[in-house]
Design an enzyme around this catalytic site. Structure first.
Site, PDB file in Angstrom:
ATOM      1  NE  ARG A  78       1.418   0.428   5.974  1.00 42.56           N
ATOM      2  CZ  ARG A  78       0.108   0.420   5.689  1.00 42.56           C
ATOM      3  NH1 ARG A  78      -0.455   1.468   5.074  1.00 42.56           N
ATOM      4  NH2 ARG A  78      -0.654  -0.604   6.021  1.00 42.56           N
ATOM      5  CG  ASN A 153      -4.056  -1.521   4.712  1.00 44.25           C
ATOM      6  OD1 ASN A 153      -3.419  -0.681   5.341  1.00 44.25           O
ATOM      7  ND2 ASN A 153      -5.259  -1.270   4.199  1.00 44.25           N
ATOM      8  CD  GLU A 154      -7.123   0.581   6.869  1.00 39.52           C
ATOM      9  OE1 GLU A 154      -8.195   0.396   6.259  1.00 39.52           O
ATOM     10  OE2 GLU A 154      -6.563   1.700   6.906  1.00 39.52           O
ATOM     11  CG  HIS A 220      -4.091   2.455   9.719  1.00 41.77           C
ATOM     12  ND1 HIS A 220      -4.393   1.774   8.551  1.00 41.77           N
ATOM     13  CD2 HIS A 220      -2.810   2.120  10.027  1.00 41.77           C
ATOM     14  CE1 HIS A 220      -3.341   1.063   8.176  1.00 41.77           C
ATOM     15  NE2 HIS A 220      -2.370   1.255   9.064  1.00 41.77           N
ATOM     16  CE1 TYR A 222      -6.599   8.303   6.603  1.00 46.86           C
ATOM     17  CE2 TYR A 222      -6.398   6.213   7.755  1.00 46.86           C
ATOM     18  CZ  TYR A 222      -5.993   7.075   6.746  1.00 46.86           C
ATOM     19  OH  TYR A 222      -4.980   6.703   5.890  1.00 46.86           O
ATOM     20  CD  GLU A 249      -3.325   3.527   5.690  1.00 48.54           C
ATOM     21  OE1 GLU A 249      -4.411   4.158   5.694  1.00 48.54           O
ATOM     22  OE2 GLU A 249      -3.153   2.472   5.055  1.00 48.54           O
ATOM     23  CD1 TRP A 278      -4.220   7.708   2.011  1.00 54.74           C
ATOM     24  CD2 TRP A 278      -3.096   5.803   2.363  1.00 54.74           C
ATOM     25  NE1 TRP A 278      -4.535   6.861   0.982  1.00 54.74           N
ATOM     26  CE2 TRP A 278      -3.851   5.684   1.173  1.00 54.74           C
ATOM     27  CE3 TRP A 278      -2.297   4.735   2.773  1.00 54.74           C
ATOM     28  CZ2 TRP A 278      -3.831   4.530   0.393  1.00 54.74           C
ATOM     29  CZ3 TRP A 278      -2.294   3.594   2.002  1.00 54.74           C
ATOM     30  CH2 TRP A 278      -3.054   3.492   0.831  1.00 54.74           C
TER      31      TRP A 278
END
Length: 444
Positions: A78, A153-154, A220, A222, A249, A278
């Site tokens: 990516r 992205n996001e 994503h 996290y 991610e 990431w």
């Protein structure tokens, strides 16, 4: 790049009835495309992303990263690009695509300027991201078998995350109206983490907006995903509805809490979900670097883990067949041994089918069907007679004792209504043939 969340929801997700999206017909596909929940290549071969993110727009001179990441086993990269609103503009897209192809990597291209729109004042809108893709169309046309376009992205922060649905729908439609036939990837709001469940609750609307039915959703993971339950419940929700999803991610240790990266890796592998960690190097928070100073000989703990650990890239990645990777779907000639199906009438039955074979290896698909009554779990057993061994499996927990193999349901596919079916798959090696064994199915 991550920005710390200002609020995090902790409610567990409830799994409801399945709503399947229609896939684009295979004969209409021009490249990578969606088939049910899966990404497949133009020739119908399944493709599961196993790779990392590379912050190219900020480190354009680090071109060795493409070959270094490939050498560690990745099949996907990516690549961070800029539209010119905050970073870039990235005018070297043709070169980026060429480097991915040279290194036999599927390239996911993303505009990073949209990160946190609505909360981050400098961020670009998804509409501005589409403007960028249109400006780069000449470098992208004809590359549908090699690239995925991650529109932005996001694209929404934590402020008015509900705007994500209309903005994403409009972006997909504009891409199609401008002739893009590529597989599109769309990130969740809330800085990608969807803790308000906007993507979860509006995914069908967004998928239906694509006239080619060729969009994959991206989460994503996290600090929101710090427990196994939060990860499993989120993934279960999408699987129950047949929605295509990748983990676009994720990290490991993160400032607001610990990311349960072990569960992310194991669940992705068990479910056949793509993941992209990431990131390769160059983070302002170096704990997220996989390679120190872009040096593949100086992998960090995170780098060693994602490339060489259990369920990591080296153990699970398979190169795309467009680059010569081994096939994983039916060969041009059918298997010499027909599928075996136990007699019906029991609590459950199972059917074993070889759907791909190559020198020394094969892929099999096993279907499990409940009998006249609902079941809450199943176990399938068989004994190989032709020197086969299982090397990888998904959608089931598979264990082996010599030639004897046992497959048990995982959390999301054990309960079957009367006559309902599910399936799991496996890759194997063989020193002899690939004949289909006789199966035994027992229900819980």
């Amino acid at each position: 790049m991550r920005q710390r969340l200002t609020a995090v929801g902790a409610a567990l997700l409830a799994v409801a009835a399945s709503v399947l999206i229609s896939a684009r017909p295979a004969d209409a596909a021009v490249g990578l495309h969606i088939d049910g929940e899966s990404i497949v290549e133009a020739n119908g071969q399944p493709f599961i992303m196993r790779g990392v993110n590379h912050p190219h727009v900020w480190y354009q001179g680090e071109t060795a990263a493409f070959s270094d990441i490939k050498a560690l086993g990745a099949n996907t990269l990516r690549v961070v690009l800029g539209s010119g609103k905050r970073w870039g503009p990235s005018t070297d897209v043709a070169d980026v695509v060429a480097r991915c192809k040279q290194n036999r990597l599927i390239c996911v291209l993303e505009v990073h300027d949209t990160t946190g729109y609505g909360e981050e004042g400098a961020a670009a809108s998804l509409d501005e991201a589409v403007d960028y893709w249109i400006s780069q169309k000449s470098a992208l046309a004809g590359q549908e078998s090699y690239i995925v376009i991650n529109i932005g992205n996001e694209p929404i922060g934590n402020t008015d995350a509900a705007q994500w649905t209309a903005a994403t729908t409009a972006a997909i439609q504009r891409m199609r109206q401008n002739g893009f036939e590529h597989l599109l990837m769309v990130d969740a709001p809330n800085w990608g983490q969807d803790w308000q469940y906007v993507m979860r609750d509006n995914a069908q609307t967004v998928l239906d907006a694509d006239s080619l039915h060729n969009t994959v959703l991206s989460i994503h993971m996290y600090a929101v995903f710090s427990t196994a339950a939060s990860i499993v419940n989120y993934l279960d929700y999408f699987h129950a509805r047949g929605w295509p999803l990748v983990i676009g991610e994720f990290g490991w240790h993160f400032a607001d809490g610990e990311v349960d990266h072990e569960t992310i890796l194991s669940e992705a592998n068990a479910r056949g979900l793509g993941y992209l960690g990431w990131s390769w190097s160059g983070n302002t928070d170096p704990i997220l670097d996989m390679a120190t100073d872009f040096d593949p000989a100086r992998l960090t703990t995170w780098g060693e883990r994602i490339f060489h650990g259990a369920n990591g890239i080296a153990a699970t990645a398979r190169e795309a067949t467009v680059f010569g990777g081994q096939p994983t779907t039916p060969p041009t000639t059918p298997p010499t041994t027909p599928p075996t199906t136990p007699p019906s009438g029991g609590a459950c039955t199972a059917t074993y089918r070889v759907i791909g074979e190559w020198p020394g290896g094969f892929q099999a698909d096993i279907s499990v069907t409940a009998g006249p009554a609902a079941i809450s779990g199943w176990t399938v057993t068989w004994t190989y007679a032709d020197g086969q061994t299982v090397s990888q499996a998904w959608n089931a927990t598979v264990t082996s004792n010599g030639a004897q193999v046992t497959a048990r349901n995982v959390a999301y596919n054990g309960s079957l209504g009367a006559g309902a079916s599910t399936s799991f798959g496996l890759l194997g090696t063989t020193t002899g043939g690939t004949g289909s064994p006789a199966l035994s199915c027992a229900a819980a």
